[in-house]
Motif scaffolding. Structure first.
Motif, PDB file in Angstrom:
ATOM      1  N   GLY A  30       0.808  -1.222   0.000  1.00 53.30           N
ATOM      2  CA  GLY A  30       0.000   0.000   0.000  1.00 53.30           C
ATOM      3  C   GLY A  30       0.840   1.270   0.000  1.00 53.30           C
ATOM      4  N   GLY A  31       0.395   2.218   0.836  1.00 56.74           N
ATOM      5  CA  GLY A  31       0.976   3.562   0.829  1.00 56.74           C
ATOM      6  C   GLY A  31       2.488   3.603   1.000  1.00 56.74           C
TER       7      GLY A  31
ATOM      8  N   ARG B 201       4.122   2.825  -2.365  1.00 53.71           N
ATOM      9  CA  ARG B 201       3.934   4.004  -3.223  1.00 53.71           C
ATOM     10  C   ARG B 201       4.886   5.131  -2.826  1.00 53.71           C
ATOM     11  NH1 ARG B 201      -0.858   6.061  -1.007  1.00 53.71           N
ATOM     12  NH2 ARG B 201       0.578   7.253   0.278  1.00 53.71           N
TER      13      ARG B 201
ATOM     14  N   GLU C 179       4.427   7.192   6.011  1.00 53.20           N
ATOM     15  CA  GLU C 179       3.890   7.464   7.355  1.00 53.20           C
ATOM     16  C   GLU C 179       4.070   6.238   8.244  1.00 53.20           C
ATOM     17  OE1 GLU C 179       1.004   9.807   8.403  1.00 53.20           O
ATOM     18  OE2 GLU C 179       1.808  11.241   6.953  1.00 53.20           O
TER      19      GLU C 179
ATOM     20  N   ASP D 150       2.866  -0.850   6.475  1.00 50.28           N
ATOM     21  CA  ASP D 150       1.884  -1.914   6.660  1.00 50.28           C
ATOM     22  C   ASP D 150       2.417  -3.186   6.012  1.00 50.28           C
ATOM     23  OD1 ASP D 150       0.099  -0.244   7.950  1.00 50.28           O
ATOM     24  OD2 ASP D 150      -0.785   0.457   6.067  1.00 50.28           O
TER      25      ASP D 150
ATOM     26  N   ARG E 114      -8.503  -5.789  -4.143  1.00 49.54           N
ATOM     27  CA  ARG E 114      -9.546  -5.092  -3.363  1.00 49.54           C
ATOM     28  C   ARG E 114      -9.163  -3.661  -3.043  1.00 49.54           C
ATOM     29  NH1 ARG E 114      -7.973  -4.149   1.988  1.00 49.54           N
ATOM     30  NH2 ARG E 114      -6.244  -5.456   2.637  1.00 49.54           N
ATOM     31  N   ARG E 115      -7.938  -3.273  -3.367  1.00 46.70           N
ATOM     32  CA  ARG E 115      -7.458  -1.936  -2.976  1.00 46.70           C
ATOM     33  C   ARG E 115      -7.981  -0.869  -3.939  1.00 46.70           C
ATOM     34  NH1 ARG E 115      -3.604  -2.494   1.150  1.00 46.70           N
ATOM     35  NH2 ARG E 115      -3.456  -4.696   1.674  1.00 46.70           N
ATOM     36  N   ASP E 116      -7.969   0.370  -3.497  1.00 46.26           N
ATOM     37  CA  ASP E 116      -8.729   1.397  -4.225  1.00 46.26           C
ATOM     38  C   ASP E 116      -8.067   1.866  -5.527  1.00 46.26           C
ATOM     39  OD1 ASP E 116      -6.721   2.602  -2.699  1.00 46.26           O
ATOM     40  OD2 ASP E 116      -8.016   4.168  -1.867  1.00 46.26           O
TER      41      ASP E 116
ATOM     42  N   ASN F  19      -1.861   2.469  -5.064  1.00 47.60           N
ATOM     43  CA  ASN F  19      -1.898   1.898  -3.711  1.00 47.60           C
ATOM     44  C   ASN F  19      -1.932   0.377  -3.738  1.00 47.60           C
ATOM     45  OD1 ASN F  19      -1.978   4.430  -2.608  1.00 47.60           O
ATOM     46  ND2 ASN F  19      -4.198   4.464  -2.307  1.00 47.60           N
TER      47      ASN F  19
ATOM     48  N   ASP G 167     -17.579   1.353  -1.905  1.00 45.73           N
ATOM     49  CA  ASP G 167     -17.126   2.183  -0.782  1.00 45.73           C
ATOM     50  C   ASP G 167     -17.014   3.637  -1.250  1.00 45.73           C
ATOM     51  OD1 ASP G 167     -15.866   3.478   1.264  1.00 45.73           O
ATOM     52  OD2 ASP G 167     -14.078   2.206   1.304  1.00 45.73           O
TER      53      ASP G 167
ATOM     54  N   ARG H  42     -13.929   6.146  -1.157  1.00 43.14           N
ATOM     55  CA  ARG H  42     -12.901   6.156  -2.213  1.00 43.14           C
ATOM     56  C   ARG H  42     -13.008   7.380  -3.118  1.00 43.14           C
ATOM     57  NH1 ARG H  42     -13.960  -0.187  -3.481  1.00 43.14           N
ATOM     58  NH2 ARG H  42     -12.894  -0.984  -1.621  1.00 43.14           N
TER      59      ARG H  42
ATOM     60  N   ARG I 176     -10.892   9.763  -1.327  1.00 42.93           N
ATOM     61  CA  ARG I 176      -9.499   9.314  -1.381  1.00 42.93           C
ATOM     62  C   ARG I 176      -8.893   9.604  -2.758  1.00 42.93           C
ATOM     63  NH1 ARG I 176      -7.204   5.756   2.317  1.00 42.93           N
ATOM     64  NH2 ARG I 176      -6.232   4.549   0.659  1.00 42.93           N
TER      65      ARG I 176
ATOM     66  N   ARG J 116      -8.217  13.286  -2.930  1.00 45.93           N
ATOM     67  CA  ARG J 116      -7.193  13.612  -1.937  1.00 45.93           C
ATOM     68  C   ARG J 116      -5.799  13.210  -2.439  1.00 45.93           C
ATOM     69  NH1 ARG J 116      -4.169  10.095   2.131  1.00 45.93           N
ATOM     70  NH2 ARG J 116      -6.122   9.086   2.759  1.00 45.93           N
ATOM     71  N   PHE J 117      -5.672  11.988  -2.971  1.00 46.99           N
ATOM     72  CA  PHE J 117      -4.355  11.571  -3.469  1.00 46.99           C
ATOM     73  C   PHE J 117      -3.942  12.414  -4.676  1.00 46.99           C
ATOM     74  CE2 PHE J 117      -5.118   7.579  -1.013  1.00 46.99           C
ATOM     75  CZ  PHE J 117      -3.961   7.623  -0.261  1.00 46.99           C
TER      76      PHE J 117
ATOM     77  N   LYS K 135      -6.811  16.667   4.560  1.00 49.72           N
ATOM     78  CA  LYS K 135      -5.609  16.214   3.836  1.00 49.72           C
ATOM     79  C   LYS K 135      -5.579  16.801   2.429  1.00 49.72           C
ATOM     80  CE  LYS K 135      -5.237  11.837   6.324  1.00 49.72           C
ATOM     81  NZ  LYS K 135      -5.516  10.385   6.259  1.00 49.72           N
TER      82      LYS K 135
HETATM   83  P1  ATP Z   1      -1.747   7.524   3.827  1.00 47.94           P
HETATM   84  O1  ATP Z   1      -1.423   6.647   5.005  1.00 47.94           O
HETATM   85  O2  ATP Z   1      -0.671   8.407   3.382  1.00 47.94           O
HETATM   86  O3  ATP Z   1      -3.058   8.214   3.984  1.00 47.94           O
HETATM   87  P2  ATP Z   1      -2.180   5.045   2.491  1.00 47.94           P
HETATM   88  O4  ATP Z   1      -2.203   4.664   1.049  1.00 47.94           O
HETATM   89  O5  ATP Z   1      -1.230   4.324   3.383  1.00 47.94           O
HETATM   90  O6  ATP Z   1      -1.947   6.582   2.543  1.00 47.94           O
HETATM   91  P3  ATP Z   1      -4.218   4.100   4.270  1.00 47.94           P
HETATM   92  O7  ATP Z   1      -5.551   4.699   4.541  1.00 47.94           O
HETATM   93  O8  ATP Z   1      -3.206   4.022   5.357  1.00 47.94           O
HETATM   94  O9  ATP Z   1      -3.639   4.881   3.005  1.00 47.94           O
HETATM   95  O10 ATP Z   1      -4.504   2.642   3.695  1.00 47.94           O
HETATM   96  C1  ATP Z   1      -3.490   1.695   3.432  1.00 47.94           C
HETATM   97  C2  ATP Z   1      -3.796   0.943   2.145  1.00 47.94           C
HETATM   98  O11 ATP Z   1      -5.045   0.262   2.249  1.00 47.94           O
HETATM   99  C3  ATP Z   1      -3.954   1.841   0.922  1.00 47.94           C
HETATM  100  O12 ATP Z   1      -2.723   2.116   0.312  1.00 47.94           O
HETATM  101  C4  ATP Z   1      -4.858   1.020   0.046  1.00 47.94           C
HETATM  102  O13 ATP Z   1      -4.120   0.007  -0.614  1.00 47.94           O
HETATM  103  C5  ATP Z   1      -5.775   0.343   1.032  1.00 47.94           C
HETATM  104  N1  ATP Z   1      -7.017   1.096   1.306  1.00 47.94           N
HETATM  105  C6  ATP Z   1      -7.228   1.997   2.281  1.00 47.94           C
HETATM  106  N2  ATP Z   1      -8.482   2.473   2.270  1.00 47.94           N
HETATM  107  C7  ATP Z   1      -9.101   1.846   1.258  1.00 47.94           C
HETATM  108  C8  ATP Z   1     -10.424   1.883   0.729  1.00 47.94           C
HETATM  109  N3  ATP Z   1     -11.354   2.700   1.261  1.00 47.94           N
HETATM  110  N4  ATP Z   1     -10.709   1.074  -0.320  1.00 47.94           N
HETATM  111  C9  ATP Z   1      -9.776   0.247  -0.837  1.00 47.94           C
HETATM  112  N5  ATP Z   1      -8.526   0.186  -0.412  1.00 47.94           N
HETATM  113  C10 ATP Z   1      -8.169   0.944   0.639  1.00 47.94           C
END
Ligand code: ATP
Ligand code: MG
Length: 447
Positions: A29-30, A33, A42, A45, A115-117, A121, A159, A162, A165, A168-169, A206
């Motif tokens: 994930g984040g 990236r 931050e 994970d 399943r990720r958005d 990510n 969801d 998103r 999100r 925001r990104f 954000k």
């Molecule tokens: P940041 O922590 O900088 O906000 P992040 O990408 O780490 O960015 P998180 O909210 O910590 O965002 O979520 C971690 C990961 O989980 C994301 O990178 C994404 O892959 C997944 N994720 C988070 N929220 C969703 C969502 N609503 N739908 C699908 N995937 C999600």
């Protein structure tokens, strides 16, 4: 070119421990990236094929926050640092456009990434396998594009958060939103009605801090307008006034992007002119005016911030600054002291910053004079602070007990007397000295 990410030692330890027990494990994930982009993650994970119970027994570390386990997340503590380790999963059906009704654990990392958005990510990495990138996330990072994994409208219907999100990104990373994704954001915007105020507020804040905030706010007022409908009348409202060259929304957006990048100030810039649509009049020359708009903006800001469940300190500060943002008393010490009595020392520089961003987001008409005026206020402010000038009752050289000792009756009148003395001190008509203040108090009593 293969990607290498320098994993922190603790993260490498956790991944190796899981892998040597025969499980797969990656950072995901984040953090992937951000590492590819050269940004500091931050948090790191981790995802794994191990089931939560297997993760716990394999790592043998104290686990905390047990309530994530039904979604597959084990939080472990390693040398004073927490790490989230989540079992590969797919989300069950989404019942309320908000969160899956159930999750299913799976053994394939690709199924988890699906399943990720967003593609940027949906990335995983470990040192042995390298980057796992089934949806072209690396390409999208390189081309600076935000794109949904899969069909955008399906993903937003699963969801609604998103939607926020996505923008925001785009704002924070400074990326463009790919066309089909962008179209789906507009079309599905009403899904934000299903999202809690707290989560909307957190995404909005954000978004406001992002480098692309100007473009995102200009392109998506309809989206933000779903949960802040008060902004919609500002869009396209021409100001018909030599001070302005933009409609109210464009001016607002420029002010947001020009103001210092700090949470309270970005919020103030966003809300500072919300009252304008309700206060718009034109005079006999056809010039536009917005008499009373700071007060109306402050009321709207108060309502909206309460609805978004922001903290009281933020709300009080924003309301104070917005109410005062358009006042232009002559740059004299007594006027600075009067403003200070309303803001306090900490907020006063923020008021100047709000005024500065507001001026820069206007036409160039009289801009030099406006900025010079703000500099004058700042210089006087510094002088007054350095001189220890009184601007609230607590700073007066006498207090209620002193007045009681002088024979004043205790009670409300005492506070009124002190306020009256403060006004005279602020005006420069009375020195902040004990004898002078007592004399003035006696004089006031006799009136
Ligand atoms: P940041 O922590 O900088 O906000 P992040 O990408 O780490 O960015 P998180 O909210 O910590 O965002 O979520 C971690 C990961 O989980 C994301 O990178 C994404 O892959 C997944 N994720 C988070 N929220 C969703 C969502 N609503 N739908 C699908 N995937 C999600
Ligand atoms: Mg994160």
């Amino acid at each position: 070119m293969s990607i290498h990410i320098e994993l922190p030692e603790r993260v490498r330890y956790l991944i190796n421990k899981l892998r040597s027990a025969g499980h797969e494990a990656y950072v995901v994930g984040g953090c992937v990236r951000d590492s590819i982009m050269g940004r500091k993650p931050e948090d790191w994970d981790i995802c794994t094929s191990a089931l939560p119970g297997q993760t716990e027994s394999c790592l043998g570390l104290p686990t905390i926050i047990k309530n994530g386990v039904k979604h597959g997340t084990v939080t472990v503590r390693l040398m004073d640092e927490n790490f989230e380790i989540t079992t590969f999963r797919t989300d069950g059906c989404y019942t309320d456009n908000r969160r899956p009704g159930s999750v299913t654990f799976v053994s394939d990392i690709n199924a988890d990434l699906a399943r990720r958005d967003l593609t940027v990510n949906a990335l995983a990495y470990n040192d042995e396998t390298g980057l796992v990138d089934p949806f072209g996330g690396l390409d999208d990072i390189n081309r600076r594009i935000i794109r949904c994994v899969g069909k955008p409208s399906d993903r937003y219907n699963e969801d609604g958060l998103r939607l926020m999100r996505t923008v925001r990104f785009a704002s924070v990373l400074g990326f463009d939103i790919e066309q089909a994704t962008s179209k789906a954001v507009h079309e599905n915007r009403e899904l934000l009605h299903n999202i809690s105020a707290e989560r909307l507020a957190s995404e909005l804040i954000k978004l406001l801090s992002g480098r692309n905030v100007e473009r995102v706010l200009l392109e998506y007022p309809d989206l933000i307008g779903v949960f802040i409908p008060e902004l919609l009348p500002m869009v396209g409202l021409e100001q018909r006034n030599p001070h302005h060259c933009y409609d109210v929304w464009t001016h607002t957006v420029k002010a947001v992007s020009l103001i210092e990048n700090e949470r309270l100030l970005r919020l103030c810039a966003l809300f500072h002119d919300f009252g304008k649509p309700d206060c718009f009049t034109t005079d006999e020359n056809g010039t536009g005016h917005f008499h009373g708009h700071p007060k109306r903006s402050a009321e709207l800001c108060d309502n909206i911030m309460r609805r978004l469940r922001l903290d009281n300190r933020t709300i009080d500060s924003a309301v104070t600054l917005i109410k005062l943002h358009d006042l232009r008393p002559p740059a004299k010490p007594k006027n600075v002291r009067l403003l200070l009595s309303k803001t306090g020392e900490e907020l006063f520089p923020k008021l100047l910053e709000l005024k500065r961003a507001d001026a820069l987001a206007q036409s160039s008409y009289m801009r030099t004079e406006k900025l010079r005026y703000i500099d004058d206020l700042r210089r006087i402010f510094r002088q007054e602070i350095a001189a220890g000038s009184a601007y609230n009752v607590k700073m007066l050289k006498i207090n209620g007990s002193d007045l009681i000792a002088e024979g004043f009756a205790p009670g409300r009148a005492l506070g009124e007397t002190l306020n009256a003395l403060l006004s005279e001190v602020i005006e420069g008509e009375l020195p902040n000295e004990r004898q002078a203040l007592l004399g003035a108090a006696r004089r006031l009593r006799e009136q």
